[in-house]
Design a protein around this motif. Structure first.
Motif, mmCIF file in Angstrom:
data_model
loop_
_atom_site.group_PDB
_atom_site.id
_atom_site.type_symbol
_atom_site.label_atom_id
_atom_site.label_comp_id
_atom_site.label_asym_id
_atom_site.label_seq_id
_atom_site.Cartn_x
_atom_site.Cartn_y
_atom_site.Cartn_z
ATOM 1 N N VAL A 130 0.843 -1.207 0.000
ATOM 2 C CA VAL A 130 0.000 0.000 0.000
ATOM 3 C C VAL A 130 0.875 1.253 0.000
ATOM 4 O O VAL A 130 0.640 2.198 -0.752
ATOM 5 C CB VAL A 130 -0.936 0.009 1.224
ATOM 6 C CG1 VAL A 130 -1.805 1.261 1.207
ATOM 7 C CG2 VAL A 130 -1.816 -1.226 1.229
ATOM 8 N N GLU B 155 2.495 1.796 -3.364
ATOM 9 C CA GLU B 155 1.554 2.304 -4.362
ATOM 10 C C GLU B 155 1.368 3.810 -4.210
ATOM 11 O O GLU B 155 1.314 4.546 -5.204
ATOM 12 C CB GLU B 155 0.212 1.586 -4.232
ATOM 13 C CG GLU B 155 -0.754 1.924 -5.339
ATOM 14 C CD GLU B 155 -1.990 1.048 -5.322
ATOM 15 O OE1 GLU B 155 -2.601 0.868 -6.392
ATOM 16 O OE2 GLU B 155 -2.354 0.536 -4.242
ATOM 17 N N LYS B 156 1.283 4.289 -2.976
ATOM 18 C CA LYS B 156 1.141 5.727 -2.742
ATOM 19 C C LYS B 156 2.375 6.486 -3.223
ATOM 20 O O LYS B 156 2.267 7.573 -3.808
ATOM 21 C CB LYS B 156 0.906 5.993 -1.255
ATOM 22 C CG LYS B 156 -0.366 5.396 -0.688
ATOM 23 C CD LYS B 156 -1.602 6.086 -1.233
ATOM 24 C CE LYS B 156 -2.867 5.520 -0.586
ATOM 25 N NZ LYS B 156 -4.092 6.178 -1.084
ATOM 26 N N VAL C 220 -5.407 -4.219 3.483
ATOM 27 C CA VAL C 220 -4.985 -3.302 2.424
ATOM 28 C C VAL C 220 -6.071 -2.285 2.129
ATOM 29 O O VAL C 220 -5.811 -1.080 2.011
ATOM 30 C CB VAL C 220 -4.614 -4.095 1.153
ATOM 31 C CG1 VAL C 220 -4.493 -3.168 -0.047
ATOM 32 C CG2 VAL C 220 -3.316 -4.851 1.357
ATOM 33 N N GLU C 221 -7.301 -2.743 2.027
ATOM 34 C CA GLU C 221 -8.410 -1.850 1.705
ATOM 35 C C GLU C 221 -8.615 -0.802 2.796
ATOM 36 O O GLU C 221 -8.861 0.373 2.509
ATOM 37 C CB GLU C 221 -9.690 -2.667 1.514
ATOM 38 C CG GLU C 221 -10.853 -1.848 0.996
ATOM 39 C CD GLU C 221 -12.072 -2.706 0.672
ATOM 40 O OE1 GLU C 221 -13.150 -2.144 0.493
ATOM 41 O OE2 GLU C 221 -11.923 -3.951 0.614
ATOM 42 N N GLU D 248 -5.617 1.982 2.869
ATOM 43 C CA GLU D 248 -5.439 2.890 1.736
ATOM 44 C C GLU D 248 -5.896 4.314 2.055
ATOM 45 O O GLU D 248 -5.340 5.287 1.548
ATOM 46 C CB GLU D 248 -6.170 2.352 0.511
ATOM 47 C CG GLU D 248 -5.431 1.184 -0.134
ATOM 48 C CD GLU D 248 -6.182 0.599 -1.321
ATOM 49 O OE1 GLU D 248 -7.390 0.872 -1.432
ATOM 50 O OE2 GLU D 248 -5.560 -0.124 -2.109
#
Length: 320
Positions: free
Chosen positions: A80, A83-84, A117-118, A121
Motif C-alpha cells: 500500500v 503504491e502511494k 490493504v483496503e 489505503e
C-alpha cells in the motif's frame, strides 16, 4: 530468521532472479556459505529442480513455476505504501503499470490481508506537488524500455533557460530521482558525449529501431565521474543555530554535507562541495541570519556580493 523462513526466502529469491549466487544469499541472510549450501541441498531434497554451476550460481530449471506465495500482513502494508509513493514520484505511464501489477498482487492475498490493504489505503497520503510542465505520460516507461531493449530513443527536449526544443537521439544508461526530480543519463548523439536530462523537460519521446552501442552502466558512469581529478571539492564550514536545523537538515546533503560537531546552541557543519560560488552560497542565503561562515573567506565574500546585488535591486524597486 529461523531456518524454515530462510529456506522459503531463498526459494523466493530463486524465482525473482535468473541466477542467484551463494555469496549474495549468505550476505543477505547474514549466515555462512556452509549454511546456504545446506539450505540449497534441503530444497533439492524437497524436489525443487535446481541447477547449480560452480563460480556462477543457482537457477531454477526453465519452465518451473511455483504457486503464488502468501504475503504476510507487514508485506501487504508495504504494498500500500509503495503504491502511494508510485503515485507521487512517477509519471502516468509507470503509475498505470504499477497499478496493474498491484491488482495481480491483491488477487493472491488472503481475505484478511485484502481487508487490511483496503482499510489502510485511506490512512496513507503522499502529498503531490503539481507542476505546470508535466512530461509525456510514458517518459519513464519508455526510457526503461529503451534500457532493457538496448534501443535509441528520440527526445524533444527543452534545456533550462531555452525557448525552443532540440531534437536529441540518446542511448540511456539509467534513470535516477534526486532533488524532487527524475533524471536520465545517456550518450547523446548530438553532443557526442554523455549528457544528463531532466525528465520534466522532455516534451516528447519515441523509441526508435536503432540499436544502442555497448555502454557502461549508470553505476559505472557515476563512479568514474566521482573519481575525476578535475572535479575539485572545496571545504566549507558553517556554524548554524540549532533552532533552524530541522528546516535545513534534509537539503544539506545536496550541498556535500560531510560531518557536524554539536554544541549547546549551535552546530558546526562541514561540507565538501564542487559548487561553492553558486550552489552553497545561495543556499546559505536562505537562512543566513541564523548562520555564520567559518571558512573559507571566499564564500563570505561571495555571499556579501550577492547580498549587495539584492540590496541594490530592492532599493531600485522602491524608486518606481
Amino acid at each position: 530468521m529461523n531456518r524454515f523462513d530462510r529456506i522459503t526466502s531463498i526459494l523466493i529469491q530463486l524465482q525473482t532472479k535468473k541466477v542467484v549466487k551463494a555469496q549474495d544469499l549468505a550476505e543477505k541472510f547474514e549466515v555462512s556459505l556452509r549454511t546456504i549450501y545446506r539450505d540449497i541441498r534441503t530444497l533439492e531434497e524437497a524436489g525443487i529442480p535446481l541447477y547449480g554451476e560452480a563460480g556462477v550460481g543457482y537457477s531454477l530449471v526453465d519452465g518451473y513455476r511455483l504457486p503464488p506465495v502468501m504475503f504476510t500482513p507487514e508485506e501487504a502494508m508495504a504494498f500500500v505504501t509503495a503504491e502511494k509513493l508510485m503515485q507521487r514520484f512517477s509519471d502516468d505511464g509507470l503509475q498505470n503499470n504499477f497499478s496493474s501489477a498491484m491488482d495481480k498482487v491483491k488477487a493472491v492475498l488472503r481475505g484478511t490481508e485484502k481487508d487490511l490493504v483496503e482499510n489502510l489505503e485511506g490512512y496513507i497520503e503522499v502529498k503531490e506537488h503539481k507542476r505546470d510542465n508535466r512530461p509525456p505520460v510514458n517518459t519513464l516507461d519508455m526510457l526503461l524500455k529503451s534500457i532493457s531493449e538496448k534501443k535509441v530513443v528520440k527526445l524533444e527536449y527543452r534545456a533550462f533557460g531555452k525557448d525552443d526544443n532540440t531534437e536529441r537521439h540518446i542511448e540511456p544508461i539509467g534513470i535516477f530521482h534526486e532533488n524532487d526530480n527524475w533524471y536520465t543519463i545517456g550518450y547523446c548523439h548530438l553532443r557526442e558525449s554523455y549528457r544528463q536530462f531532466r525528465i520534466d523537460r522532455v516534451k516528447n519521446i519515441q523509441l526508435t529501431d536503432q540499436d544502442q552501442q555497448e555502454r557502461e552502466s549508470l553505476k559505472e558512469y557515476r563512479l568514474k565521474q566521482q573519481a575525476k581529478p578535475d572535479c575539485e571539492l572545496k571545504k566549507v564550514v558553517i556554524r548554524i543555530d540549532k533552532g533552524v536545523l530541522r528546516f535545513i537538515q534534509e537539503r544539506r546533503h545536496y550541498y556535500g554535507f560531510v560531518s557536524e560537531v554539536v554544541y549547546d546552541n549551535y552546530i558546526d557543519m562541514t561540507f565538501l562541495t564542487p559548487s561553492m560560488e553558486e550552489g552553497i552560497a545561495r543556499w546559505v542565503l536562505m537562512f543566513g541570519d541564523y548562520a555564520e561562515v567559518l571558512e573559507p573567506d571566499s564564500l563570505k565574500e561571495r555571499i556579501t556580493e550577492l547580498l549587495d546585488k539584492i540590496s541594490k535591486k530592492m532599493q531600485l524597486s522602491k524608486t518606481y
